[in-house]
Design a protein around this motif. Structure first.
Motif: not given
Lengths: 146, 146
Positions: B7, B103, B116
DNA sequence: CACAAAGTGGGGAAAAGTGGGGACTATGAG
DNA sequence: CTCATAGTCCCCACTTTTCCCCACTTTGTG
């Protein structure tokens, strides 16, 4: 290899800047002509050479005669000014319905030039559309290979 | 081989850091483009080479023209800055609905970049879901081979 | 705990794109 | 033949974007 989409303005004189990334891959002998779906296409010399299989002669079928006339008749050699711009002729702007804005798109071996509205319809895709078309082409190719 | 999920934040200029483990496997010639289901995909050179069968010419069928335009038009060569980041273009961020967070997922031969919310939906699976999907794929393969 | 490696954020120089003035050429009309 | 008009091309100046560099924070490791 030409990649990416750029939105450039077309001024009153019909000039458009070709993105620097593309320009540095375009030697003299580069040609611009009409393309499918109402775009303009820019051919680097070696790509243009491949289109020259299309010739007129007593053996040429009617459809190819027609294509050859349109394609070669509309073509011009690209000439860059000091700022890296080319001039789109009035014919070319009319064909592609380009007024103040042009989208310049690298499509692997060619560069295409589109008007605002057409590019939105053809080139921009929601994830769903993109996924569907990718699957369609993949399916078609799989079917073709077997 | 690319493995793992990271992330990372995306700054105001659209920059994302590519995890160091991935970066050291990505030579120049790496390309990022749109992928299925609304992610972005990073292709190392040898993977990208396989996508280049798709070319434009007077013989290319309509579906493939469309796919080529979307795929190459959305693509950019990855250029890393001194800090190991790449810039996601505005188009790419819009397509993948990425704002402040991305991500970055290693998926064997490619790297994918997700927003996300989408990643939560696609990537996180309950044991039940995971089992069901594994069975589905196995079934499909069995059917296809016979 | 200390050090190294990885990730984050921002400022400034350089490059790319945009718009317009003006010189040169060609064309056609008076 | 001269003049007016349009079109082309070259040059300069301004704006915007890109990307390179530096510094700080966080994470991971010995």
């Amino acid at each position: 290899m030409f990649l990416g989409t750029y939105r450039h303005s077309v001024d009153a004189k019909g000039r458009v800047a070709i993105p620097a990334r593309f320009r540095e891959q375009l030697p003299t002998g580069t040609v611009i002509s009409k393309g499918a779906e109402g775009c303009l296409q820019v051919y680097p010399p070696q790509e243009w050479a491949q289109e020259q299989g299309l010739r007129l002669g007593s053996m040429t079928p009617a459809e190819e005669r027609r294509l050859a006339r349109m394609m070669f008749g509309a073509a011009r050699e690209c000439e860059f000014d000091g700022q890296g711009r080319i001039v789109l002729s009035a014919d070319q702007r009319q064909y592609a319905a380009i007024t103040n804005v042009a989208w310049i798109v690298g499509v692997n071996n060619l560069i295409e030039i589109w008007n605002d509205e057409q590019w939105r319809r053809i080139g921009e895709a929601t994830p769903e559309e993109y996924t569907r078309i990718q699957d369609q082409v993949a399916e078609r190719r799989r079917a073709h290979n077997t």
